[in-house]
Every structure is written in structure tokens, then in C-alpha cells.
Design an enzyme around this catalytic site. Sequence first.
Site, PDB file in Angstrom:
ATOM      1  N   ASP A  69      -0.560   0.564  -0.677  1.00  0.00           N
ATOM      2  CA  ASP A  69      -1.861   0.797  -0.938  1.00  0.00           C
ATOM      3  C   ASP A  69      -2.798   0.042   0.084  1.00  0.00           C
ATOM      4  O   ASP A  69      -2.738  -0.971   0.018  1.00  0.00           O
ATOM      5  CB  ASP A  69      -2.151   0.656  -2.154  1.00  0.00           C
ATOM      6  CG  ASP A  69      -3.561   0.865  -2.492  1.00  0.00           C
ATOM      7  OD1 ASP A  69      -4.167   1.832  -1.816  1.00  0.00           O
ATOM      8  OD2 ASP A  69      -4.132   0.270  -3.393  1.00  0.00           O
TER       9      ASP A  69
ATOM     10  N   ASP B 194      -7.396   5.085   3.502  1.00  0.00           N
ATOM     11  CA  ASP B 194      -6.825   4.457   1.999  1.00  0.00           C
ATOM     12  C   ASP B 194      -5.795   5.468   1.740  1.00  0.00           C
ATOM     13  O   ASP B 194      -5.606   6.790   1.486  1.00  0.00           O
ATOM     14  CB  ASP B 194      -7.970   4.448   1.033  1.00  0.00           C
ATOM     15  CG  ASP B 194      -7.429   4.149  -0.242  1.00  0.00           C
ATOM     16  OD1 ASP B 194      -6.285   3.415  -0.043  1.00  0.00           O
ATOM     17  OD2 ASP B 194      -8.138   4.043  -1.312  1.00  0.00           O
TER      18      ASP B 194
END
Length: 428
Positions: free
Chosen positions: A88, A269
Site C-alpha cells: 500500500d 495510491d
Amino acid sequence: MLNLYIIVFLLLITNISSSSDLPRISCYRISGVPTRNNDIEGETYKSSLRFIGKTSPVTEILINQANFYWIGLISIGTPKRTFRIDFDTGSTDLWVPSIQCHSSCENKAKYDSNKSNTSRANGAAFRIVYGDGSFANGVFVNDTVTIGNLSILNQAFAQAKNISGFSTSTFDGVLGLAYSSLGTSGQTSIFYNMWQQGLITNPIFSFYFNPDPDAYPGGELIFGDVDPTKYSGSITYANVIIHAYWEFMMNNIQVNNTIICSNCRAILDTGTTLIIGPKIQIALLHRTIGAIFDEETGLYMVDCYTRLLSSFPDVNFSIGNSTFTLSVLQYLLIFNDDDKYICYTVFQGVNLHDNTGALIWILGDYFLNRFYSIYDLNLNRIGLAKSISYDYFQLSPISLFTYSNKTIQFSFNPIFIWLLFVCNILLK
């Protein structure tokens, strides 16, 4: 009822000696198609947005990515214990479930410090809260973290004693790759430690995602360099403007002759599924596309039965000296509901802010599927290039775009159906 299908993620990493031998993770997408349930009870699915409270408060609950994310394998401890990890770029800390985590950690691998010869006490408290209210908390510990045959010594990570919102996710924990300022104070992130311990040649990592659900492997995360076989053309770089998320400035977003935003802030992201933007700007984008808001799902829908493909405009993102374009079959989601096909866009309006309070765009997986992304910690910049999988188009029913002049072989692909099923929350 549609069957669930699973593609298991593998970990393939070799010794560091040249660019081709850099540590890399071959990512495989795990995708599921749940049955429709508009009254999901108990723990919520994990949000597609990863914010931890250092930003302005986020009150909207967003569409989750419980069945659409990218994971690989790491090991922790001596002897090694293997964990399935979601990588992430929107958070910093590494956490995995602790052996002390019980009912909320069922069917997940757990870390037991008493069974590792290299475990060292740390004691710092850990808590991370995500956009939908899901969370993990526990305590930090230090141990050896292994990615393939690359071992990061004395790495601080959190053993989570309580987690909420992850009961349906197939990964065990999350490995954050954002800047240290988003992490727990006093703890060094795993990527920083890789560089400080001399385990990688350059403080760079890069992602390749393949939007084809049948591709094997489905993607790649490489530490220490870029993989030139995964993109075409030149790389466009943009400076990181705040050392928190991988945040940079976009020149503009344009649809036809309409400027959706100018000098707009954005982050890359990998922990976000959709492309998120401020509500007013997203509404303008959809008026230009010709989409209407669906209150039941919080998504925008389009008529994909009678509209020509040529009637849908491209969406252009101007970054640096380049334009990154998504065409209609790259920004539509198509799913079947009682033998009727419904088409949504991948753009969603949510007012989110960076650490300065400015509204931001989040370029998630449906952008990163098309563009190879590079994260350069040394020069504090992001890089983007056209992915080798840019021209892949999702397969769709032949009954759609009936009057189109294009001759495309269509067949329904159920990978996107979960987006509607799990989104039973109105974004107000």
C-alpha cells in the site's frame, strides 16, 4: 449465483547483483464475486482509501476493495512465518495479526514473538484507522522480515491484537510504502530500512499492474529500480510536494474542451481501487461524459445500450509534459444485475484533504492499471509511463453499444460486479 474464483499470489525474488536480479514480487490478483447483499452486517469491508487520521477527518464511507487488490508474500521471524500482504503506497507501517488476536483474525496467519529466535521487544503502541472506520491496533515488535531471500534485520512492525473490517479480506496484513511522516513516530519503515541496510541499490520501487484478470502473473512490485520491459515510451516525472503520501501537482484534467480542474493535487495510491476526486469536480466530469448519479451505489452510471462508443469522450490527465489518457472502455465498469447490464464509471466524488487541508485527487488502481508507476525516495518524485498492458480492454456483453461501429468481440467478465454489491452506503 456466480462462482468465486481465486488466483493465488506468488513471491518470486532473487539475489541483488544487477537490474534483472533486483528484489521483486510477482503480484497476482485475488478476485471474488460475492452474492448481492444490500444489508451487510457486522464488520465492514476494508475501505479502498487508506487514511490514518493525520489528514482532515474523513466522514464518507467509500467503496471497498475487499475482492480487488494486489498482494504478495513475505516472511517474518526465525524460523520464518509466511504472511499474505497487501502492499500500500497510501500508508507507512507494516502490520500483521498477533497470536493474541482471536475472533477477528480467523483464517489469517498470526505472528507469535515467543516462537521467533530473532524477536526483540519494542513496546510502542500502534493504531491505524481507515476511511470506512475499519482499524488495527496492537504493539510494535522488532524482528527479521524476509522478502524472498532478502532479509531486513531488526525491522519494526506491529503485531495487531485487534482488527475490525478485515474478516472478508484474503490478505493477512498491510505493508505501507508511503513516507515516514505517515507512520508511527519513532519507527523506521521497511523500505527505509532496505535502503539503510544496503539491501537495494537505489531507494526506488515500482509497480506494474495488469488489468487483464486472466493474466499470469497479474503484476509486479520491484524494489531498487524499474523494469523497462513493463512500459513503453519515456517516463514522466513529477516532484513530490509533501513528504507524506506520494503527492504531486497535476496541470489539469480535461474532458473534451472542459477543464475539470487546474493545478490540482493528486496522490498515487495502490491501496485505492477507484479514481477519487472532489465532489464538485467529479460532478462536472460526469456532466461532460453524460453520466448520472446513482444514489443506491454512490457511483455514476451511463447508458451503454444505445450510446455509441464514439460518443464517450476521453479523460485526459496532464502531468508534467505528458498527457495520460483513459478512453471509455478503460473507465467503465460493466456488471450484470438480473440479466440486465449496468455501466458505471470508475470516477467517484469524495472530498478528501492532504495534510495542508487542500482537496486532492487519488489516482488508484484503475489509473495505475494503465500506467507503470515509479516511487523515487532519493529524488522525491513519482514517475509514470504507459504500461505494456495499456491497450487491454475489459470484455463486455455483445448486446451493449449495439449501434457502435466498432467490431469488438464481447463476453461478460464478472470481475467488477462486487463494486456494486458491497457499496450499500450513500455518499452524502
